[in-house]
Design a protein around this motif. Structure first.
Motif, PDB file in Angstrom:
ATOM      1  N   ALA A  95     -35.471  -0.994 -38.466  1.00 32.20           N
ATOM      2  CA  ALA A  95     -36.825  -1.466 -38.312  1.00 32.20           C
ATOM      3  C   ALA A  95     -37.242  -2.294 -37.101  1.00 32.20           C
ATOM      4  N   LEU A  96     -36.166  -3.049 -36.435  1.00 35.55           N
ATOM      5  CA  LEU A  96     -36.216  -3.835 -35.303  1.00 35.55           C
ATOM      6  C   LEU A  96     -36.350  -2.828 -34.137  1.00 35.55           C
ATOM      7  N   ALA A  97     -35.996  -1.529 -34.095  1.00 35.90           N
ATOM      8  CA  ALA A  97     -35.583  -0.738 -33.060  1.00 35.90           C
ATOM      9  C   ALA A  97     -35.392  -1.482 -31.511  1.00 35.90           C
ATOM     10  N   GLY A  98     -34.501  -2.106 -31.708  1.00 35.41           N
ATOM     11  CA  GLY A  98     -34.164  -2.752 -30.325  1.00 35.41           C
ATOM     12  C   GLY A  98     -34.851  -4.057 -29.792  1.00 35.41           C
ATOM     13  N   ASP A  99     -35.844  -4.373 -30.687  1.00 36.70           N
ATOM     14  CA  ASP A  99     -36.578  -5.868 -30.346  1.00 36.70           C
ATOM     15  C   ASP A  99     -35.967  -6.979 -30.658  1.00 36.70           C
ATOM     16  N   HIS A 100     -36.087  -8.016 -29.937  1.00 35.99           N
ATOM     17  CA  HIS A 100     -35.734  -9.316 -30.385  1.00 35.99           C
ATOM     18  C   HIS A 100     -36.577  -9.851 -31.618  1.00 35.99           C
ATOM     19  N   ALA A 101     -35.981 -10.706 -32.464  1.00 30.39           N
ATOM     20  CA  ALA A 101     -36.726 -11.245 -33.554  1.00 30.39           C
ATOM     21  C   ALA A 101     -35.795 -12.639 -33.826  1.00 30.39           C
ATOM     22  N   VAL A 102     -36.876 -13.514 -34.564  1.00 33.82           N
ATOM     23  CA  VAL A 102     -36.152 -14.558 -35.197  1.00 33.82           C
ATOM     24  C   VAL A 102     -36.241 -14.732 -36.774  1.00 33.82           C
ATOM     25  N   THR A 103     -35.651 -15.573 -37.176  1.00 37.69           N
ATOM     26  CA  THR A 103     -35.583 -15.872 -38.688  1.00 37.69           C
ATOM     27  C   THR A 103     -36.483 -16.653 -38.994  1.00 37.69           C
ATOM     28  N   LEU A 104     -37.571 -16.306 -40.124  1.00 35.50           N
ATOM     29  CA  LEU A 104     -38.662 -17.163 -40.425  1.00 35.50           C
ATOM     30  C   LEU A 104     -38.073 -17.810 -41.745  1.00 35.50           C
ATOM     31  N   ASN A 105     -37.438 -17.190 -42.587  1.00 36.19           N
ATOM     32  CA  ASN A 105     -36.837 -17.719 -43.803  1.00 36.19           C
ATOM     33  C   ASN A 105     -35.811 -17.096 -44.231  1.00 36.19           C
ATOM     34  N   LEU A 106     -34.921 -17.857 -44.897  1.00 33.92           N
ATOM     35  CA  LEU A 106     -33.491 -17.400 -45.387  1.00 33.92           C
ATOM     36  C   LEU A 106     -33.171 -18.238 -46.792  1.00 33.92           C
ATOM     37  N   SER A 107     -33.097 -17.491 -47.705  1.00 27.66           N
ATOM     38  CA  SER A 107     -32.791 -18.207 -49.026  1.00 27.66           C
ATOM     39  C   SER A 107     -31.671 -17.691 -49.903  1.00 27.66           C
ATOM     40  N   GLY A 108     -30.959 -18.305 -50.546  1.00 28.87           N
ATOM     41  CA  GLY A 108     -29.756 -17.856 -51.101  1.00 28.87           C
ATOM     42  C   GLY A 108     -29.329 -18.427 -52.450  1.00 28.87           C
ATOM     43  N   ASP A 109     -28.739 -17.627 -53.278  1.00 26.47           N
ATOM     44  CA  ASP A 109     -28.170 -17.861 -54.495  1.00 26.47           C
ATOM     45  C   ASP A 109     -26.831 -17.873 -54.479  1.00 26.47           C
ATOM     46  N   PHE A 110     -25.791 -18.888 -54.732  1.00 30.56           N
ATOM     47  CA  PHE A 110     -24.505 -19.062 -54.578  1.00 30.56           C
ATOM     48  C   PHE A 110     -24.008 -18.183 -55.945  1.00 30.56           C
ATOM     49  N   LEU A 111     -23.107 -17.039 -55.880  1.00 32.45           N
ATOM     50  CA  LEU A 111     -22.783 -16.344 -57.270  1.00 32.45           C
ATOM     51  C   LEU A 111     -21.199 -16.624 -57.584  1.00 32.45           C
ATOM     52  N   GLY A 112     -20.281 -17.198 -56.526  1.00 34.02           N
ATOM     53  CA  GLY A 112     -19.103 -17.134 -56.693  1.00 34.02           C
ATOM     54  C   GLY A 112     -18.384 -17.631 -55.538  1.00 34.02           C
ATOM     55  N   PRO A 113     -17.105 -17.891 -55.544  1.00 38.24           N
ATOM     56  CA  PRO A 113     -16.300 -18.484 -54.425  1.00 38.24           C
ATOM     57  C   PRO A 113     -15.713 -17.095 -53.703  1.00 38.24           C
ATOM     58  N   ILE A 114     -15.385 -17.574 -52.286  1.00 42.86           N
ATOM     59  CA  ILE A 114     -14.762 -16.633 -51.584  1.00 42.86           C
ATOM     60  C   ILE A 114     -13.437 -17.633 -50.783  1.00 42.86           C
ATOM     61  N   ALA A 115     -12.315 -16.829 -51.009  1.00 48.40           N
ATOM     62  CA  ALA A 115     -11.009 -17.823 -50.589  1.00 48.40           C
ATOM     63  C   ALA A 115     -10.585 -16.981 -49.021  1.00 48.40           C
ATOM     64  N   SER A 116      -9.900 -18.001 -48.465  1.00 46.32           N
ATOM     65  CA  SER A 116      -9.483 -17.864 -47.249  1.00 46.32           C
ATOM     66  C   SER A 116      -8.453 -16.257 -47.348  1.00 46.32           C
ATOM     67  N   SER A 117      -8.792 -15.717 -46.181  1.00 49.62           N
ATOM     68  CA  SER A 117      -8.067 -14.437 -45.691  1.00 49.62           C
ATOM     69  C   SER A 117      -9.040 -13.052 -46.523  1.00 49.62           C
TER      70      SER A 117
END
Length: 150
Positions: free
Chosen positions: A85-107
């Motif tokens: 969708a960006l087709a090589g153009d530069h862009a910036v983040t306007l919004n980012l949201s997240g819901d944490f669902l579970g842990p991630i372990a080292s490795s």
């Protein structure tokens, strides 16, 4: 590393060796390099997957991946998912949201996959999921804004 594509904000390169040989990454973004490094590639079905290997330095005091690390990776994944969708153009983040669902372990192998839910103009909407060793850890959505060429 080889096959560099230079831009005003870094160079897109391809790893030549190791676990992520053949995967692309951005060299020249100091925060992203220090946080990751993060990698992405196109899958056979045309979608994009982002990945990195979790290390002790990515963990919080409780021994699981720090939420800020997951969100930083999700921000990277927004742009990988929206590559076409960006087709090589530069862009910036306007919004980012997240819901944490579970842990991630080292490795753990940390991956992000998703889809562009609306794109084609200056504003691109993306949603996705981050997993650790295949288990859901973060559901995210974001909006990125294509910048005008100067």
């Amino acid at each position: 590393m080889s096959e560099a594509v230079e831009t005003s904000y870094g160079a897109l390169k391809v790893m030549e060796e190791g676990e992520f040989a053949g995967w692309r990454f951005w060299e020249g973004d100091p925060f992203e390099t220090r946080s990751g490094p993060f990698f992405y590639r196109r899958e056979d079905d045309g979608s994009y997957v982002s990945a990195f290997r979790a290390e002790d330095r990515h963990m919080n005091g409780g021994g699981s991946m720090h939420g800020g690390c997951m969100m930083t990776f999700a921000d990277f994944a927004l742009f990988a998912i929206a590559t076409d969708a960006l087709a090589g153009d530069h862009a910036v983040t306007l919004n980012l949201s997240g819901d944490f669902l579970g842990p991630i372990a080292s490795s753990a192998l940390v991956e992000a996959r998703g889809e562009v839910t609306r794109g084609g103009g200056k504003t691109i909407f993306v949603r996705g999921t981050v997993t650790g060793d295949g288990k859901p850890a973060l559901s995210f959505s974001g909006i990125i804004r294509r910048l005008s060429k100067r």
